[in-house]
Design an enzyme around this catalytic site. Structure first.
Site, PDB file in Angstrom:
ATOM      1  N   LYS A 123       0.841  -1.200   0.000  1.00  0.00           N
ATOM      2  CA  LYS A 123       0.000   0.000   0.000  1.00  0.00           C
ATOM      3  C   LYS A 123       0.883   1.260   0.000  1.00  0.00           C
ATOM      4  O   LYS A 123       0.618   2.213  -0.731  1.00  0.00           O
ATOM      5  CB  LYS A 123      -0.948  -0.016   1.208  1.00  0.00           C
ATOM      6  CG  LYS A 123      -2.052  -1.075   1.050  1.00  0.00           C
ATOM      7  CD  LYS A 123      -2.854  -1.383   2.307  1.00  0.00           C
ATOM      8  CE  LYS A 123      -3.812  -2.542   2.051  1.00  0.00           C
ATOM      9  NZ  LYS A 123      -4.592  -2.970   3.205  1.00  0.00           N
TER      10      LYS A 123
ATOM     11  N   GLN B  40      -5.018  -1.676   9.510  1.00  0.00           N
ATOM     12  CA  GLN B  40      -4.922  -2.977   8.843  1.00  0.00           C
ATOM     13  C   GLN B  40      -5.595  -4.059   9.692  1.00  0.00           C
ATOM     14  O   GLN B  40      -5.341  -4.177  10.886  1.00  0.00           O
ATOM     15  CB  GLN B  40      -3.448  -3.324   8.590  1.00  0.00           C
ATOM     16  CG  GLN B  40      -3.216  -4.589   7.795  1.00  0.00           C
ATOM     17  CD  GLN B  40      -3.686  -4.514   6.345  1.00  0.00           C
ATOM     18  OE1 GLN B  40      -3.792  -3.436   5.772  1.00  0.00           O
ATOM     19  NE2 GLN B  40      -3.978  -5.648   5.755  1.00  0.00           N
TER      20      GLN B  40
ATOM     21  N   ASP C  54     -11.070   2.841   4.280  1.00  0.00           N
ATOM     22  CA  ASP C  54     -11.686   1.568   3.915  1.00  0.00           C
ATOM     23  C   ASP C  54     -13.207   1.662   3.801  1.00  0.00           C
ATOM     24  O   ASP C  54     -13.848   0.705   3.357  1.00  0.00           O
ATOM     25  CB  ASP C  54     -11.408   0.526   5.013  1.00  0.00           C
ATOM     26  CG  ASP C  54     -10.090  -0.193   4.790  1.00  0.00           C
ATOM     27  OD1 ASP C  54      -9.868  -0.668   3.675  1.00  0.00           O
ATOM     28  OD2 ASP C  54      -9.307  -0.298   5.753  1.00  0.00           O
TER      29      ASP C  54
HETATM   30  N1  GUN Z   1      -6.832  -6.730   5.478  1.00  0.00           N
HETATM   31  C1  GUN Z   1      -6.942  -7.357   4.273  1.00  0.00           C
HETATM   32  N2  GUN Z   1      -7.492  -6.534   3.363  1.00  0.00           N
HETATM   33  C2  GUN Z   1      -7.734  -5.373   3.987  1.00  0.00           C
HETATM   34  C3  GUN Z   1      -8.304  -4.126   3.562  1.00  0.00           C
HETATM   35  O1  GUN Z   1      -8.732  -3.919   2.425  1.00  0.00           O
HETATM   36  N3  GUN Z   1      -8.355  -3.168   4.527  1.00  0.00           N
HETATM   37  C4  GUN Z   1      -7.927  -3.362   5.787  1.00  0.00           C
HETATM   38  N4  GUN Z   1      -8.032  -2.356   6.648  1.00  0.00           N
HETATM   39  N5  GUN Z   1      -7.408  -4.483   6.215  1.00  0.00           N
HETATM   40  C5  GUN Z   1      -7.309  -5.494   5.319  1.00  0.00           C
END
Ligand code: GUN
Length: 292
Positions: free
Chosen positions: A52, A96, A119
């Protein structure tokens, strides 16, 4: 059978974002910033967060990277989130998931300001998703809708079966497909669903987000179905460079002759999740800066 090339769709999205950020830089605007919070040392999460940041920086965002030990208290995490909520440089905050055992995900997550919720999974944003209102859409479902749209796959009147009801994928995916923009008839299955095969065998669009390697084979799908594989499962393999290989939730080789379209793993949904996180970050920034 056609492969749904998530990498290609993601590249298109990222190119547009990069151009926008170049334009903003040219206009001497503030640079949009994504902050991430990772608790603990889960290998997969570490690598997702690293991607990311790498992607964000390559497109012209700035980032802030908070890696916390899994001994950090809930209050300390909440304090950090509150600091970031009030940090005028920060546009988007990503916590995350999953959090290590013992942390109250619901409580911590909902400390994130809905206006900085990268998100789209805090209460307010999820409610907008549920009601079909405009707002920040969770990254993986958003990416899946982008890939369907890119390949001209219609959802209206189709039976979409979503297996899994997680906060970040299954639940918002079901709600989105059911709203008046997409008009699918949705079944959201979970681990207690009886006779799953009977349900999936009727699916025009099957979205699999169960987190179990190769859970779905050809006996679960209808001839001509569109298969979206959300799984990213690390399977130990001593012969592989990294010591593991990545497998999806669908047995790709078994279903390819029966499906009409399928997302591969890797290279399907995964790259879109990151591209859509970048879109969400830019959208939050635009809103804060009053850019239409
Ligand atoms: N863990 C796996 N995929 C994601 C995501 O898209 N967002 C977040 N916050 N955690 C994740």
């Amino acid at each position: 059978m056609q492969i749904l090339d998530g990498k290609l769709v993601a590249e298109n999205i990222k190119t547009k974002i990069k151009e926008t950020l170049e334009l903003y830089a040219h206009q001497n605007r503030r640079t949009p910033c994504l902050a991430t919070i990772l608790i603990g040392e889960n290998g997969a999460s570490l690598s997702y967060v690293a991607s990311k940041h790498k992607t964000a920086l390559s497109l012209g965002f700035t980032t802030k990277d908070f890696k916390l030990k899994d001994t950090v208290s809930e209050d300390e995490v909440i304090n950090l989130i509150n600091t970031l909520n009030h940090d005028s440089e920060v546009d988007a905050i990503l916590l995350q998931l999953p959090l290590p055992k013992g942390y109250n995900t619901e409580k911590i997550l909902n400390e994130i300001s809905p206006d900085k919720d990268a998100d789209g999974i805090t209460y307010i944003n999820m409610a907008k998703v549920a009601l079909g209102e405009n707002g920040i859409v969770p990254c993986t479902p958003k990416g899946i809708l982008e890939i369907l749209s890119f390949y001209g796959i219609q959802t209206e009147g189709k039976h979409a079966v979503v297996i899994g009801r997680s906060r970040i994928v299954g639940r918002p995916m079901s709600l989105l497909l059911n709203n008046t923009r997409y008009n699918a008839t949705v079944t959201c299955a979970n681990r207690h669903t009886k006779d799953l095969k009977k349900i999936t065998s009727d699916a025009d669009i099957l979205i699999v987000a169960v987190g179990q390697s190769e859970f779905i084979d050809s006996s679960y799908i209808k001839e001509g179905a569109v298969i979206i594989d959300v799984g990213i499962n690390r399977i130990k393999d001593e012969n592989a460079k990294k010591g593991y290989v990545i497998k999806g939730d669908v047995n790709f080789n078994d279903v390819i002759n029966k499906a009409s379209f399928i997302t591969p793993v890797p290279g399907g949904v995964g790259p879109l999740t990151i591209a859509c996180l970048m879109e969400n970050t830019l959208e939050l920034y635009n809103k804060r800066e009053n850019i239409q």
